[in-house]
Design a protein around this motif. Structure first.
Motif, PDB file in Angstrom:
ATOM      1  N   GLY A   1       2.101  -8.771   7.265  1.00  0.00           N
ATOM      2  CA  GLY A   1       2.311  -9.528   6.035  1.00  0.00           C
ATOM      3  C   GLY A   1       2.301  -8.683   4.782  1.00  0.00           C
ATOM      4  N   LEU A   2       2.859  -7.472   4.846  1.00  0.00           N
ATOM      5  CA  LEU A   2       2.890  -6.578   3.696  1.00  0.00           C
ATOM      6  C   LEU A   2       4.289  -6.562   3.088  1.00  0.00           C
ATOM      7  N   PHE A   3       4.376  -6.009   1.859  1.00  0.00           N
ATOM      8  CA  PHE A   3       5.660  -5.955   1.157  1.00  0.00           C
ATOM      9  C   PHE A   3       5.929  -4.534   0.688  1.00  0.00           C
ATOM     10  N   ASN A   4       6.964  -3.954   1.220  1.00  0.00           N
ATOM     11  CA  ASN A   4       7.432  -2.633   0.795  1.00  0.00           C
ATOM     12  C   ASN A   4       6.337  -1.567   0.799  1.00  0.00           C
ATOM     13  N   PRO A   5       5.620  -1.383   1.916  1.00  0.00           N
ATOM     14  CA  PRO A   5       4.639  -0.294   1.946  1.00  0.00           C
ATOM     15  C   PRO A   5       5.344   1.045   1.747  1.00  0.00           C
ATOM     16  N   LYS A   6       4.724   1.916   0.986  1.00  0.00           N
ATOM     17  CA  LYS A   6       5.334   3.196   0.634  1.00  0.00           C
ATOM     18  C   LYS A   6       4.714   4.316   1.458  1.00  0.00           C
TER      19      LYS A   6
ATOM     20  N   LEU B   1      -5.257   1.256  11.091  1.00  0.00           N
ATOM     21  CA  LEU B   1      -4.912   1.594   9.709  1.00  0.00           C
ATOM     22  C   LEU B   1      -5.133   0.397   8.789  1.00  0.00           C
ATOM     23  N   TYR B   2      -4.761  -0.790   9.244  1.00  0.00           N
ATOM     24  CA  TYR B   2      -4.974  -2.009   8.455  1.00  0.00           C
ATOM     25  C   TYR B   2      -6.471  -2.230   8.220  1.00  0.00           C
ATOM     26  N   ALA B   3      -7.279  -2.015   9.263  1.00  0.00           N
ATOM     27  CA  ALA B   3      -8.724  -2.199   9.132  1.00  0.00           C
ATOM     28  C   ALA B   3      -9.327  -1.167   8.184  1.00  0.00           C
ATOM     29  N   LYS B   4      -8.811   0.056   8.224  1.00  0.00           N
ATOM     30  CA  LYS B   4      -9.334   1.101   7.344  1.00  0.00           C
ATOM     31  C   LYS B   4      -9.049   0.797   5.874  1.00  0.00           C
ATOM     32  N   MET B   5      -7.993   0.036   5.612  1.00  0.00           N
ATOM     33  CA  MET B   5      -7.673  -0.351   4.233  1.00  0.00           C
ATOM     34  C   MET B   5      -8.381  -1.655   3.849  1.00  0.00           C
TER      35      MET B   5
ATOM     36  N   PRO C   1       0.816  -1.215   0.000  1.00  0.00           N
ATOM     37  CA  PRO C   1       0.000   0.000   0.000  1.00  0.00           C
ATOM     38  C   PRO C   1       0.850   1.266   0.000  1.00  0.00           C
ATOM     39  N   GLU C   2       0.269   2.307  -0.559  1.00  0.00           N
ATOM     40  CA  GLU C   2       0.871   3.630  -0.473  1.00  0.00           C
ATOM     41  C   GLU C   2       0.097   4.424   0.575  1.00  0.00           C
ATOM     42  N   ILE C   3       0.838   4.978   1.531  1.00  0.00           N
ATOM     43  CA  ILE C   3       0.213   5.715   2.631  1.00  0.00           C
ATOM     44  C   ILE C   3       0.738   7.145   2.619  1.00  0.00           C
ATOM     45  N   LEU C   4      -0.158   8.092   2.411  1.00  0.00           N
ATOM     46  CA  LEU C   4       0.192   9.503   2.430  1.00  0.00           C
ATOM     47  C   LEU C   4       0.325   9.969   3.880  1.00  0.00           C
ATOM     48  N   VAL C   5       1.383  10.745   4.177  1.00  0.00           N
ATOM     49  CA  VAL C   5       1.581  11.292   5.516  1.00  0.00           C
ATOM     50  C   VAL C   5       1.670  12.809   5.389  1.00  0.00           C
ATOM     51  N   LEU C   6       0.683  13.515   5.933  1.00  0.00           N
ATOM     52  CA  LEU C   6       0.675  14.973   5.953  1.00  0.00           C
ATOM     53  C   LEU C   6       1.111  15.448   7.336  1.00  0.00           C
ATOM     54  N   PHE C   7       2.027  16.427   7.380  1.00  0.00           N
ATOM     55  CA  PHE C   7       2.501  16.895   8.678  1.00  0.00           C
ATOM     56  C   PHE C   7       3.048  18.315   8.556  1.00  0.00           C
TER      57      PHE C   7
ATOM     58  N   LYS D   1      -1.844  14.134  -8.300  1.00  0.00           N
ATOM     59  CA  LYS D   1      -0.743  13.324  -8.817  1.00  0.00           C
ATOM     60  C   LYS D   1      -0.852  11.848  -8.469  1.00  0.00           C
ATOM     61  N   THR D   2      -1.470  11.539  -7.320  1.00  0.00           N
ATOM     62  CA  THR D   2      -1.511  10.145  -6.878  1.00  0.00           C
ATOM     63  C   THR D   2      -2.781   9.890  -6.096  1.00  0.00           C
ATOM     64  N   MET D   3      -3.129   8.630  -5.952  1.00  0.00           N
ATOM     65  CA  MET D   3      -4.308   8.237  -5.196  1.00  0.00           C
ATOM     66  C   MET D   3      -3.879   7.172  -4.187  1.00  0.00           C
ATOM     67  N   PRO D   4      -3.421   7.592  -2.999  1.00  0.00           N
ATOM     68  CA  PRO D   4      -2.911   6.632  -2.016  1.00  0.00           C
ATOM     69  C   PRO D   4      -4.019   5.730  -1.480  1.00  0.00           C
ATOM     70  N   ASP D   5      -3.610   4.657  -0.810  1.00  0.00           N
ATOM     71  CA  ASP D   5      -4.567   3.700  -0.242  1.00  0.00           C
ATOM     72  C   ASP D   5      -5.079   4.147   1.121  1.00  0.00           C
ATOM     73  N   ALA D   6      -4.314   4.981   1.796  1.00  0.00           N
ATOM     74  CA  ALA D   6      -4.714   5.510   3.100  1.00  0.00           C
ATOM     75  C   ALA D   6      -3.876   6.742   3.373  1.00  0.00           C
ATOM     76  N   ALA D   7      -4.253   7.478   4.411  1.00  0.00           N
ATOM     77  CA  ALA D   7      -3.512   8.684   4.752  1.00  0.00           C
ATOM     78  C   ALA D   7      -3.382   8.801   6.266  1.00  0.00           C
ATOM     79  N   ILE D   8      -2.251   9.345   6.696  1.00  0.00           N
ATOM     80  CA  ILE D   8      -2.042   9.712   8.096  1.00  0.00           C
ATOM     81  C   ILE D   8      -1.909  11.224   8.133  1.00  0.00           C
ATOM     82  N   VAL D   9      -2.764  11.871   8.921  1.00  0.00           N
ATOM     83  CA  VAL D   9      -2.748  13.328   9.020  1.00  0.00           C
ATOM     84  C   VAL D   9      -2.292  13.709  10.424  1.00  0.00           C
ATOM     85  N   ILE D  10      -1.152  14.388  10.505  1.00  0.00           N
ATOM     86  CA  ILE D  10      -0.567  14.803  11.783  1.00  0.00           C
ATOM     87  C   ILE D  10      -0.811  16.301  11.956  1.00  0.00           C
TER      88      ILE D  10
END
Length: 750
Positions: A379-384, A478-482, A325-331, A414-423
């Motif tokens: 059990g994920l591989f290379n989350p971004k 976060l896993y449940a939200k995805m 998954p790709e996870i956007l992090v705003l901070f 530019k992108t459509m991530p699978d989830a986001a973390i907003v700080i």
């Protein structure tokens, strides 16, 4: 009398001589005085057997309680509620904290006692009347509105209540717009009132009013005040405190016995009600501990959620579709260093060593509760992790909500991530909803179908010990939200299919006045093992439209599940509905039964409708429970029954303990309130032991935390959804339409 609409007028006419009770189209009258002293006649004399009319007698007992407690300040008559005479918490707090402003003396917190006679059936066919005491606190603000306003308190949007409501008059008046020349101008009100004299009203003693007033009046002393308030309330609400109060109440009521119910009929108070088992009948059942399951075959099990995930991985590990998954992090850029350290711990884990001795040799071993990191554990591989700074240092001229919203919009181009973390910075998290950067970001991302996890900046600086538990909860949510499934529960299915469906509502308008209220129905659907299938929001509607909207929405959901799960003609399907608090004068169970019959014509449908609530007068104490010792020598959870205790209260009613001593947080924490589970008589599936144990299992299915919730997720999730919907409605351009499309299977509300 076919209905009870004329009962109030009749009672007012006959109140000096008669107690009146309406039931099933009949009005029963019990004379309050000797027949020779009656000044008004009523009905025809009839002889009734007491054991066949216990509800009539219970209501009569409730009517005489005010005469017994005549020396107390009566707050409400149904249920009979009165205030303590001597105890008042704010004045006690004022003796502990110096230099409080004089206006604080106008704030009052008093113990409030609700006493109610109700029917109890601890054993089949052995019904009796019990008196039940519930203790809470009543908050009052007796300062004039002008004095509060002059002290700097912003009163806009708070509510006012009448100082002395007349019979039949509502206490709540309306919402404050502004105050001018001792006149309160109202934004909203009952009966179209636009203003009222300041001398006629007080500020409503709600939690919101207290917080806003006291934060302004106390300033830096507010936290100390709240800590002392919590301590003072513990003197009334912990297990030992309640036990002491119940003993005093028992002594008082026994001394006041007998209660005169009729000229030749009296009632005696015997003592405490004890729920006990014997060889012939079990009133108290202890449910087996809930086991968490991590594979479809239910062979990978654990009594603890995180231990199971670490050992086996999440339940959906093999079928989870977002392996990278790709996870956007705003901070904000002012906390970049702390963010990078936190995210490294999130990705790679935390190492915490403890000193041990093996074969007499001192050595160190790993003791972290989050050692593997997000990818390895789930059990994920290379989350971004896509990091996006909010240039706060150089953009202070921009409101934080605007800065975050612009950043989200630029990313989504530019992108459509699978989830986001907003700080967000702590001070920004407390901004009103329309100006709140987290809510602004969440609204925009949810409308793009992207679930969001929020974090306050202060969380980033936790100690490594505390952070490991924060990361556990964060990663599960976060896993449940995805659309991941962290775990399910043990479930032995003996029928074709079983669904557990939560029925909830959200009051969108934020209005407490009937003509302004707007509702959305909330439905959550789970398999019997807790596998979350979908969430659905009905269209917005008024109170009068709600029944038809609920029926349409429920039929649509059941048809969707019927197709999805492939129900075949002749299949046996069990549908269990949970509702927290059905609408007044609306039989939701009847509507749901109609929906079930319409959709399941070809199937053998077993149907159960449960109301599940903490709102009731019943208290359970376990006199053998000594509590759990803490490091400071205090004990928490004293007299609290163990989690999983089920007590029969009636033919269709059970009490379920969901928070045992181990889940009580502090020695000062109130005694946990059990859940009241009531089965609607129209239900065709009636095994209340099974249904109560299922409710217990569903308290272990919250993926917002590793600890069980105090209520089943069918109810808890609906409340979380309702809270967020009400807040998101304050965001410009917000539309919930995509929640029923892209995010229908996501736990976006965690």
């Amino acid at each position: 009398m076919p209905d009870n609409r004329g009962l109030r007028e009749l009672r007012e006419k006959l109140q000096s001589d008669w107690f009146l009770h309406w039931r099933s189209g009949k009005v029963y009258g019990i004379p309050k005085v000797n027949v020779s002293q009656l000044t008004q006649s009523f009905g025809k004399p009839v002889e009734l057997k007491c054991d066949e009319h216990l509800q009539l007698l219970a209501d009569r007992i409730n009517s005489v309680l005010p005469d017994i407690f005549y020396q107390y300040s009566i707050f409400r008559f149904k249920p009979f509620t009165f205030l303590a005479q001597k105890e008042e918490l704010v004045s006690s707090i004022a003796t502990k904290i110096k230099d409080l402003p004089s206006l604080i003396s106008a704030f009052k917190i008093k113990p409030k006692f609700a006493l109610e006679a109700k029917l109890v059936e601890l054993r089949q066919e052995e019904t009796f009347i019990g008196l039940f005491l519930r203790l809470e606190t009543r908050w009052e603000i007796l300062a004039s509105l002008s004095d509060l306003q002059n002290a700097g308190v912003n009163l806009q949007d708070l509510y006012v209540v009448r100082r002395q409501p007349q019979p039949g008059q509502r206490r709540l008046v309306g919402k404050i717009s502004h105050i001018c020349e001792r006149t309160v101008n109202l934004l909203e009100s009952f009966d179209g009132i636009t203003s009222i004299s300041e001398d006629e009203v007080w500020l409503e003693g709600s939690k919101a009013s207290f917080v806003r007033c006291l934060k302004t009046l106390l300033g830096d002393n507010y936290d100390a005040f709240e800590s002392e308030r919590f301590t003072q309330e513990a003197n009334f609400l912990t297990g030992p405190a309640l036990d002491n109060i119940l003993t005093r109440m028992e002594t008082f009521l026994v001394r006041k016995s007998p209660m005169q119910l009729a000229p030749n009929l009296s009632a005696h108070v015997r003592g405490r009600i004890e729920a006990v088992n014997d060889e012939s009948y079990q009133t108290v059942i202890s449910a087996s501990p809930v086991e968490y399951c991590f594979d479809a075959a239910r062979t990978k099990r654990s009594l603890y959620a995180w231990s199971g995930i670490e050992k086996y991985g999440p339940f959906s590990r093999e079928i989870f579709s977002k392996k990278s998954p790709e996870i956007l992090v705003l901070f904000p850029d002012t906390v970049q260093g702390a963010v990078e350290n936190f995210l490294k711990a999130f990705k790679d884990g935390i190492s915490i060593k403890k000193k041990v001795f093996k074969d007499g040799i001192e050595c160190w071993e790993e003791n972290s509760k989050y050692s593997g990191g997000f990818a390895k554990i789930f059990g994920l591989f290379n989350p971004k992790l896509t990091l996006r700074q909010i240039p706060w240092l150089n953009s202070k001229h921009k409101p934080p909500a605007v800065a975050y919203r612009e950043a989200v919009a630029q990313v989504l181009e530019k992108t459509m991530p699978d989830a986001a973390i907003v700080i967000v910075l702590d001070e920004h998290s407390r901004l009103p909803d329309p100006e709140n950067p987290y809510l602004q970001s969440k609204a925009l991302l949810l409308m793009a179908g992207i679930p969001v996890q929020g974090i306050r900046a202060s969380t980033l600086g936790q100690s490594r010990y505390s952070m490991q538990y924060t990361l556990q909860n964060l990663s599960v949510a976060l896993y449940a939200k995805m659309n991941g499934l962290p775990w399910t529960v043990d479930h032995d299915l003996t029928i074709s299919d079983e669904l557990v469906i939560g029925i909830g509502t959200c009051e969108l308008s934020g209005s407490r006045f009937f003509d302004r209220q707007r509702f959305v129905g909330i439905t959550t659907v789970f398999r019997g093992d807790g596998n979350y299938l979908l969430g659905n929001l009905s269209q917005e509607c008024s109170y009068s439209e709600y029944p038809s909207i609920l029926k349409t929405s429920t039929v649509s959901i059941l048809q969707d599940i019927k197709r999805r799960n492939g129900w075949q003609p002749g299949d046996t399907v069990r549908l269990v509905f949970h509702a927290a608090r059905p609408f007044k004068n609306l039989d939701v169970a009847d509507i749901v039964a109609q929906c079930v019959a319409e959709v399941g014509e070809e199937q053998n449908i077993q149907f159960a409708f449960l109301t599940v609530s903490h709102e009731h007068p019943f208290t359970l104490l376990d006199k053998s429970q000594q509590g759990i010792s803490l490091k400071d020598g205090a004990k928490k959870g004293q007299l609290a029954p163990q989690r999983g205790i089920i007590v029969q209260l009636g033919r269709y009613t059970r009490l379920l303990c969901t928070n045992g001593p181990a889940l009580v947080k502090m020695a000062r924490s109130p005694l946990p309130t059990p859940l009241l589970i009531h089965l609607h008589p129209q239900s065709t599936y009636r095994d209340l032991t099974y249904l109560s144990e299922q409710v217990l299992k569903f308290t272990s299915l919250s993926w917002r935390s590793l600890l069980p919730a105090s209520k089943p997720v069918t109810i808890y999730y609906s409340e979380l959804i309702a809270e967020l919907l009400a807040r998101l409605r304050n965001i410009r351009d917000w539309s919930p339409a995509l929640l029923n499309i892209k995010l229908r299977a996501s736990k976006w509300f965690l």
